[in-house]
Scaffold this motif. Sequence first.
Motif: not given
Length: 247
Positions: A54-64, A117-126
């Motif tokens: 019942g929610t929305k999804a966005l499929v996104f290709k990315a090498d983390v 990857s965790v360093f990169l995604t954390t920076k981008a999301a934070a």
Amino acid sequence: MKLEGKTAVVTGASRGIGRSIAIELAKNGANVVVNYSGSEEKAKETAKEVEAAGTKALVFKADVSNADDVQAMLKETVSTFGSIDILVNNAGITKDNLLMRMKEEDWDQVMDINLKSVFLTTKAAARPMMKQRKGKIINVSSIVGVMGNAGQANYVASKAGVIGLTKTSAKELAARGINVNAVAPGFIETDMTGELAEDVQASMKQMIPLDRFGKPEDIAKAVVFLASEDSDYITGQTIHIDGGMVM
Ligand code: NAD
């Protein structure tokens, strides 16, 4: 619906634990960005299940492990859904060998995909989370990152690194309203562990007091808790979800 109206990014969500996390977040009301790097078809299957909840999804290709890919994914998340409330760093690989036989490129690849990857995604999301003054980041480590494991020097170092990064980002981001925690799965039945020889699986089982292997849903339910307001006073922690293997 603990996560009604929230937006979550789940890395490596096309199969296994990531797929289960994406579906469980959706069942609790979150829209989900289904990140993948391999099979688009599998990622679309996860997205279908998210939408069925019942929610929305966005499929996104990315090498983390690629900073440009990660930036693009977070930008698209915010422009599609208006916010990023939950980041689940689940993507991971193994390239096992004994220390003396391990190739440098296998060390680097595992460290890049599991830890950098965790360093990169954390920076981008934070960044957007800091503007919102609210956010939940959940990193998937492993109990071997706590215990060590022969034949997995690269993987173990990356997963121990995830625990250290979780604590440091929790300390740095707490004042901005962002909680950062980790889950450390034990032996969970997925494609990753399915490749292990039967005798290895049998000896692992003997080490589990609850006498069964974990299921992806065992991890997904804890992630929902850490993504919800129920865990607002918890940060910098690593929850072992391992049937009691490490205590
Ligand atoms: P899996 O191999 O089934 O899934 C891993 C996912 O990560 C796959 O969808 C894969 O495509 C994705 N991925 C790999 N490289 C990527 C990249 N560069 N960019 C984006 N996505 C990428 O494994 P799983 O068992 O579901 O494991 C999920 C996480 O849980 C991993 O971080 C793993 O280390 C951790 N873990 C698993 C277990 C277990 O027993 N299965 C135990 C402890 C920790």
